[in-house]
Scaffold this motif. Structure first.
Motif, PDB file in Angstrom:
ATOM      1  N   GLY A 376     -49.470 -16.354  55.276  1.00  0.00           N
ATOM      2  CA  GLY A 376     -48.509 -15.443  55.894  1.00  0.00           C
ATOM      3  C   GLY A 376     -49.132 -14.619  57.001  1.00  0.00           C
ATOM      4  O   GLY A 376     -48.514 -14.382  58.046  1.00  0.00           O
ATOM      5  N   ILE A 377     -50.376 -14.156  56.775  1.00  0.00           N
ATOM      6  CA  ILE A 377     -51.080 -13.406  57.818  1.00  0.00           C
ATOM      7  C   ILE A 377     -51.287 -14.281  59.044  1.00  0.00           C
ATOM      8  O   ILE A 377     -51.059 -13.863  60.184  1.00  0.00           O
ATOM      9  CB  ILE A 377     -52.445 -12.907  57.309  1.00  0.00           C
ATOM     10  N   VAL A 378     -51.729 -15.522  58.805  1.00  0.00           N
ATOM     11  CA  VAL A 378     -51.987 -16.440  59.919  1.00  0.00           C
ATOM     12  C   VAL A 378     -50.699 -16.727  60.682  1.00  0.00           C
ATOM     13  O   VAL A 378     -50.698 -16.748  61.921  1.00  0.00           O
ATOM     14  CB  VAL A 378     -52.622 -17.737  59.390  1.00  0.00           C
ATOM     15  N   ALA A 379     -49.610 -16.919  59.966  1.00  0.00           N
ATOM     16  CA  ALA A 379     -48.323 -17.161  60.637  1.00  0.00           C
ATOM     17  C   ALA A 379     -47.966 -15.994  61.543  1.00  0.00           C
ATOM     18  O   ALA A 379     -47.494 -16.182  62.671  1.00  0.00           O
ATOM     19  CB  ALA A 379     -47.229 -17.404  59.607  1.00  0.00           C
ATOM     20  N   GLY A 380     -48.215 -14.779  61.074  1.00  0.00           N
ATOM     21  CA  GLY A 380     -47.926 -13.605  61.897  1.00  0.00           C
ATOM     22  C   GLY A 380     -48.802 -13.518  63.120  1.00  0.00           C
ATOM     23  O   GLY A 380     -48.333 -13.190  64.229  1.00  0.00           O
ATOM     24  N   ARG A 381     -50.092 -13.800  62.958  1.00  0.00           N
ATOM     25  CA  ARG A 381     -51.004 -13.769  64.098  1.00  0.00           C
ATOM     26  C   ARG A 381     -50.594 -14.794  65.153  1.00  0.00           C
ATOM     27  O   ARG A 381     -50.571 -14.503  66.363  1.00  0.00           O
ATOM     28  CB  ARG A 381     -52.419 -14.079  63.632  1.00  0.00           C
ATOM     29  N   LEU A 382     -50.289 -16.015  64.717  1.00  0.00           N
ATOM     30  CA  LEU A 382     -49.954 -17.071  65.663  1.00  0.00           C
ATOM     31  C   LEU A 382     -48.592 -16.837  66.311  1.00  0.00           C
ATOM     32  O   LEU A 382     -48.378 -17.184  67.470  1.00  0.00           O
ATOM     33  CB  LEU A 382     -49.987 -18.425  64.958  1.00  0.00           C
ATOM     34  N   LYS A 383     -47.670 -16.233  65.562  1.00  0.00           N
ATOM     35  CA  LYS A 383     -46.378 -15.861  66.147  1.00  0.00           C
ATOM     36  C   LYS A 383     -46.586 -14.910  67.313  1.00  0.00           C
ATOM     37  O   LYS A 383     -45.954 -15.045  68.375  1.00  0.00           O
ATOM     38  CB  LYS A 383     -45.497 -15.231  65.065  1.00  0.00           C
ATOM     39  N   ASP A 384     -47.484 -13.935  67.137  1.00  0.00           N
ATOM     40  CA  ASP A 384     -47.765 -12.989  68.212  1.00  0.00           C
ATOM     41  C   ASP A 384     -48.461 -13.665  69.392  1.00  0.00           C
ATOM     42  O   ASP A 384     -48.228 -13.303  70.549  1.00  0.00           O
ATOM     43  CB  ASP A 384     -48.639 -11.847  67.694  1.00  0.00           C
ATOM     44  N   GLU A 385     -49.304 -14.638  69.102  1.00  0.00           N
ATOM     45  CA  GLU A 385     -50.055 -15.304  70.159  1.00  0.00           C
ATOM     46  C   GLU A 385     -49.182 -16.247  70.980  1.00  0.00           C
ATOM     47  O   GLU A 385     -49.309 -16.312  72.212  1.00  0.00           O
ATOM     48  CB  GLU A 385     -51.221 -16.090  69.546  1.00  0.00           C
ATOM     49  N   PHE A 386     -48.289 -16.983  70.308  1.00  0.00           N
ATOM     50  CA  PHE A 386     -47.510 -18.017  70.999  1.00  0.00           C
ATOM     51  C   PHE A 386     -46.062 -17.602  71.275  1.00  0.00           C
ATOM     52  O   PHE A 386     -45.293 -18.376  71.843  1.00  0.00           O
ATOM     53  CB  PHE A 386     -47.535 -19.313  70.189  1.00  0.00           C
ATOM     54  N   HIS A 387     -45.691 -16.398  70.848  1.00  0.00           N
ATOM     55  CA  HIS A 387     -44.377 -15.824  71.171  1.00  0.00           C
ATOM     56  C   HIS A 387     -43.216 -16.674  70.650  1.00  0.00           C
ATOM     57  O   HIS A 387     -42.175 -16.770  71.289  1.00  0.00           O
ATOM     58  CB  HIS A 387     -44.216 -15.636  72.684  1.00  0.00           C
ATOM     59  N   ARG A 388     -43.403 -17.284  69.513  1.00  0.00           N
ATOM     60  CA  ARG A 388     -42.316 -18.020  68.885  1.00  0.00           C
ATOM     61  C   ARG A 388     -42.577 -18.125  67.389  1.00  0.00           C
ATOM     62  O   ARG A 388     -43.702 -17.880  66.936  1.00  0.00           O
ATOM     63  CB  ARG A 388     -42.126 -19.408  69.502  1.00  0.00           C
TER      64      ARG A 388
END
Length: 587
Positions: A376-388
């Motif tokens: 879940g943490i990783v999903a949040g980080r990558l969401k912020d990085e890739f804007h989707r």
């Protein structure tokens, strides 16, 4: 709007000078604070109430919450009759702070609650039939579930079969069917008209303890001095509210504002111990809790012992708390390493998906052995990085060979509904969530099916994805204006958090006169815009396009959050810095 190093779109300040001057005159505030409150749509006649939120003005009638009176009477009678009561808590900070409030309350009356926290890997989320059976076998008469239970229909049915009374105290969204139990207190149950749906579980529990105090006063003629001082519990209430990302509106603002004052007294042994063990100063501001204390408390539930956070927060002395804090600190260090490994692998998979020239609206990545407490943490980080939206899946022997997934989304794309639809369509085994986050189970070989399903479900969402890249600038500033007094004014409009975004400033034509990597991959720079110099920090930026831009000799426009530089202040330097969000090179 301008496209930049991180791909954000910068929106210009919203207000013209005439509108701002009129607001400042009517409210009696200076221009900086007026601009912040205008941005947050605070009417000029309501600025005093907004800037100084109080429990007295915002606290609801506890009876307005459905089933609150029933729950209150049951708990009060259990205390008076010295029944054996258990609290079953979720394994995150909201659950831990909720349980710890109740533990404190019962201890005031000389009673200890039985504590039960489900194991994330072995039991999953919330109460299970087996958990209630275990508590019943231990002689428990009443169970209070906190931050979970509202959707635990099978577990609640089993509790009824074995004659175990359950009070559910929750805040998660529910369906129309209300499961049977002794009482279900949840401002988000469909038939609750309290208007308190913004509360975290910690806030709901705080209202419950206030209802208990009122019951003892009004029904049993207790004096105030014979009852717990609930103001002292605002440290836990504010911590749970912030770490659960509850919107900082209405009562939540008062909880956090007043809770920070209580935290400044350093009376919670667990929080003091965790600060000492991790080498941090005691928490004094929101980020101390959300980025300092919160992740360490969550570490036990993510990769270790899920009971640790509640045990720490309920500790009676620093001597009792230190060994627990040390365990959480070690687990959090391990969590960081696991997170970095999974994130690196997940990022590689996203880049591979991009190379296939398929514009997925949601990135779905996964790997064998990826820890379910970290995805879940990783999903949040990558969401912020890739804007989707990003969904991250782990599978392997520890999961029973069924993939466990966690997703995080951007505004405008309801990932919870999409996951529910995929489950109904048979693409997922189970799944659900809310607008910004969701969880699911999936057969690993159906990962591509899930990607394809989401691509169809979120067809034609180019505008929403574009909007996810927008950053609203509050105002332009010169470096020379970034003084401690400026930060004082900015902080008056706080606290900042969910639904209360931190102010964003833009600095134009700033030359990078110093730049170096600190820690693993953060970048520390010094800016000079001709009016003065200031330090700035770009988190996790060293090996990114933003990091490549923030090199000595470059001239940039940049946006960021103005904040106090506690480290610099301690060394006698300028006590203001900028946390850089994005930058664009000047020709």
């Amino acid at each position: 709007m301008t496209e930049t190093a991180r791909g954000f779109h910068w929106s210009e300040p919203l207000f013209d000078d005439k509108t701002l001057d009129a607001y400042a005159r009517k409210s009696g505030l200076d221009a900086t604070l007026s601009a912040l409150l205008l941005r947050r749509e605070v009417p000029a006649e309501e600025v005093e109430a907004f800037l100084h939120p109080t429990l007295r003005n915002l606290f609801p009638d506890p009876s307005s919450l459905k089933d609150m009176d029933v729950a209150t009477e049951l708990i009060a009678k259990a205390i008076l009759e010295e029944k054996t009561v258990a609290v079953l808590a979720d394994y995150d900070v909201d659950g831990a702070t909720s349980a710890a409030q109740l533990i404190r309350y019962f201890r005031f009356f000389g009673q200890d609650l039985v504590l039960y926290v489900p194991d994330r890997l072995k039991e999953g989320y919330g109460p299970s039939p087996q958990a209630f059976e275990t508590l019943k076998s231990q002689g428990v008469d009443l169970v209070i579930t906190v931050d979970c239970g509202a959707a635990a229909e099978a577990a609640l049915r089993r509790a009824s079969e074995i004659d175990l009374d359950i009070i559910v105290v929750d805040h998660h969204l529910m369906g129309e069917d209300i499961p049977a139990c002794a009482a279900l207190v949840n401002p988000n149950r469909p038939d609750c008209e309290s208007g308190q749906g913004h509360l975290a579980a910690a806030g709901v529990v705080y209202v419950l303890t206030a209802s208990l105090n009122r019951y003892f006063r009004n029904r049993l003629s207790y004096k105030a001095s014979d009852l717990p001082d609930l103001m002292k519990n605002l440290d836990l209430c504010s911590l749970g509210t912030l770490c659960d990302m509850a919107p900082l509106v209405e009562l939540n603002r008062a909880f956090v504002v007043q809770g920070l004052k209580i935290l400044a007294h350093d009376e919670c042994p667990g929080i003091v111990a965790l600060s000492q063990v991790s080498g941090r100063s005691p928490p004094r501001k929101v980020t101390d809790l959300t980025f300092g204390i919160g992740p360490q408390l969550n570490a036990g539930g993510r990769i270790g012992d899920p009971w640790l956070a509640t045990q720490l927060l309920a500790s009676l002395s620093i001597e009792e708390a230190i060994p627990i804090a040390e365990q959480l600190f070690i687990l959090n260090q391990a969590r960081k390493d696991i997170e970095a490994d999974i994130q690196n692998e997940a990022r590689k998979q996203i880049h591979q998906l991009q190379r296939h020239n398929v514009d997925y609206p949601v990135y779905v990545v996964g790997g064998e052995g990826w820890h379910p407490g970290i995805i879940g943490i990783v999903a949040g980080r990558l969401k912020d990085e890739f804007h989707r939206p990003v969904a991250v899946v782990g599978w392997g022997e520890q999961f029973g060979d069924v993939g466990k997934g966690s997703a995080r989304s951007v505004a405008g794309l309801n990932i919870g509904k999409a996951i529910s639809a995929a489950a109904e369509a048979g693409v997922l085994i189970t799944g659900g969530g809310h607008a910004m986050a969701g969880g699911f189970s999936i057969e690993p070989e159906r990962m591509q099916d899930f990607r394809d399903f989401l691509s169809t479900y979120f067809a034609n969402v180019e505008k929403e994805l574009d909007d996810a890249r927008a950053v609203q600038i509050d105002f332009d500033v010169l470096v020379s204006a970034m003084t401690p007094r400026f930060i004082d004014v900015v902080e008056q409009a706080g606290p900042y958090g969910a639904a209360a975004t931190k102010p964003v400033v833009r600095v134009k034509n700033a030359q990078i006169v110093f730049s170096r990597v600190i820690g693993a991959n953060h970048l520390k720079v010094t800016l000079d815009d001709g009016s003065g110099r200031i330090s700035a920090i770009a988190w996790r930026a060293a090996e990114t396009d933003l990091g490549s831009l923030l090199q000595k000799g470059q001239t940039v426009d940049l946006i960021g959050y103005p904040e106090r530089d506690e480290w610099g202040s301690a060394r006698g330097q300028n006590s203001v810095q900028i946390e850089i969000i994005d930058a664009v090179k000047k020709n």
